[in-house]
Design an enzyme around this catalytic site. Structure first.
Site, mmCIF file in Angstrom:
data_model
loop_
_atom_site.group_PDB
_atom_site.id
_atom_site.type_symbol
_atom_site.label_atom_id
_atom_site.label_comp_id
_atom_site.label_asym_id
_atom_site.label_seq_id
_atom_site.Cartn_x
_atom_site.Cartn_y
_atom_site.Cartn_z
ATOM 1 N N ASP A 49 12.518 -0.999 22.127
ATOM 2 C CA ASP A 49 12.653 -0.171 20.822
ATOM 3 C C ASP A 49 11.947 -0.387 19.685
ATOM 4 O OD1 ASP A 49 15.674 0.854 19.221
ATOM 5 O OD2 ASP A 49 14.066 1.880 19.702
ATOM 6 N N LYS A 68 6.541 2.683 19.278
ATOM 7 C CA LYS A 68 5.877 3.457 20.207
ATOM 8 C C LYS A 68 5.272 3.759 20.919
ATOM 9 C CE LYS A 68 10.279 4.571 18.741
ATOM 10 N NZ LYS A 68 10.835 3.195 19.231
ATOM 11 N N ASP A 75 13.766 3.341 24.856
ATOM 12 C CA ASP A 75 14.415 4.982 24.012
ATOM 13 C C ASP A 75 13.437 5.165 23.370
ATOM 14 O OD1 ASP A 75 15.747 4.219 20.277
ATOM 15 O OD2 ASP A 75 16.175 5.802 22.731
ATOM 16 N N ASN A 76 13.783 6.326 22.832
ATOM 17 C CA ASN A 76 12.723 7.180 22.329
ATOM 18 C C ASN A 76 11.804 8.107 23.043
ATOM 19 O OD1 ASN A 76 13.432 4.867 20.046
ATOM 20 N ND2 ASN A 76 14.247 6.948 19.485
ATOM 21 N N GLU A 121 19.088 10.050 17.672
ATOM 22 C CA GLU A 121 20.642 9.869 17.355
ATOM 23 C C GLU A 121 21.118 10.157 16.059
ATOM 24 O OE1 GLU A 121 17.834 7.671 18.149
ATOM 25 O OE2 GLU A 121 17.264 6.885 15.797
#
Ligand SMILES: Nc1ncnc2c1ncn2CCCCCNC(=O)c1cc(-c2ccc(F)cc2)cc(O)c1O
Ligand SMILES: [Mg+2]
Length: 214
Positions: A141, A144, A169-170, A199
Site C-alpha cells: 500500500d 504504486k 491495494d489500489n 476508499e
C-alpha cells in the site's frame, strides 16, 4: 501553523475511539474520512476484503509496505493470533509519528513493529533486523511504482515461501499496471482480483490477491 490532515485524523481517534479497542479506532477513522476529510486509508469497503484475507491466512508474520496513519496496520493486527507479528514500513517521518500514536491508542504496540525508511532499503534487512525467515502475508500500500520492484526484491531475498500471500491495494486507482501485468502472467503466482471502490468514494478500485507458488 495549521495542523496537518494526519494530525486531525489522530485527534478524531483520541476524541471518538476507546483506548485499547482497535475496532473503535478503525470506526473512528472511517467516520472522520467519510464525513470530515478524505484520507488514503484502505477504508471500510476494501477493509472488509482485507479482513477476510487476513482471517483466512491466519498469518504469523505480516509485512505492510506503507503505514500512513496506521489504519490498515491496526485493522490487520486486531485479527492476528497472540504470537504473530506485523512489521510495517513507512517512508514519511510525519506519517510514522502519527501512526505510532494511533497504534498505541489501539493498544497494539506489542504486536506491531513500525520501521521508518524506504521499502527498497529495508526489505533486504528484514531477516537480520527482525529474525524473520519468510512472510506469510504482505500488504502492499505504498508508492504504486514500488509494488513491482519490491515484489521482485522480496523474491530475491527469499522472504516468500510456497503459499505466501501478497495483497495489493489500489491496483486500479491510482493503479499499478506494471505490477498487475507481472503478477497475473507469472507462473509463480496464482492471482485473484477483488473488485471494490476507492476508499470513501464511488470510483472503481480493487485489491489483487496473489499466492506465491514457490
Ligand atoms: N516504506 C516506503 N517505501 C517507499 N515509499 C513509501 C514507503 N512508505 C510510504 N511510502 C510513500 C507512499 C505514500 C502513500 C502511498 N499510497 C498512495 O499513494 C495512495 C493514494 C491514493 C489516492 C487515490 C486517488 C487519489 F485521487 C489520490 C490518492 C489511494 C490510496 O489508497 C493510496 O494508498
Ligand atoms: Mg492504498
Amino acid at each position: 501553523t495549521r495542523s496537518t490532515r494526519p494530525q486531525r485524523l489522530l485527534a478524531a481517534v483520541q476524541k471518538n475511539a476507546t483506548r485499547g479497542d482497535p475496532r473503535s479506532v478503525v470506526r473512528a477513522i472511517d467516520q472522520f474520512c467519510r464525513h470530515k476529510e478524505w484520507a488514503m486509508n484502505v477504508g471500510d469497503e476494501k477493509g472488509c476484503i482485507l479482513d477476510s484475507v487476513v482471517s483466512e491466512a491466519n498469518p504469523t508474520y505480516v509485512l505492510e509496505l506503507g503505514t500512513y496513519c496506521g489504519y490498515s496496520t491496526v485493522r490487520i493486527a486486531s485479527l492476528l493470533s497472540p504470537n504473530s507479528k506485523l512489521i510495517t514500513v513507512e517512508f514519511n517521518p510525519e506519517y510514522a509519528k502519527i501512526a505510532r500514536q494511533v497504534i498505541a491508542w489501539a493498544g497494539l504496540q506489542d504486536k506491531i513493529n513500525l520501521v521508518e525508511g524506504a521499502s527498497g532499503d529495508l526489505i533486504p534487512k528484514m531477516q537480520e533486523m527482525f529474525g524473520v525467515k519468510t512472510f506469510d502475508l504482505v500488504f502492499l500500500d505504498h508508492w504504486k511504482d514500488r509494488y513491482l520492484p519490491d515484489t521482485k526484491l522480496m523474491e530475491k531475498c527469499g522472504l516468500l515461501r510456497k503459499g505466501s500471500i501478497l495483497l495489493a491495494d489500489n491496483v486500479i486507482c491510482p493503479g499499478t499496471p506494471d505490477y498487475l501485468e507481472y503478477i497475473r502472467n507469472s507462473p509463480q503466482y496464482e492471482s485473484q482480483y477483488f473488485k471494490s471502490h476507492l476508499e470513501y468514494t464511488k470510483v472503481e478500485d480493487g485489491l489483487e490477491k496473489s499466492v506465491f507458488l514457490g
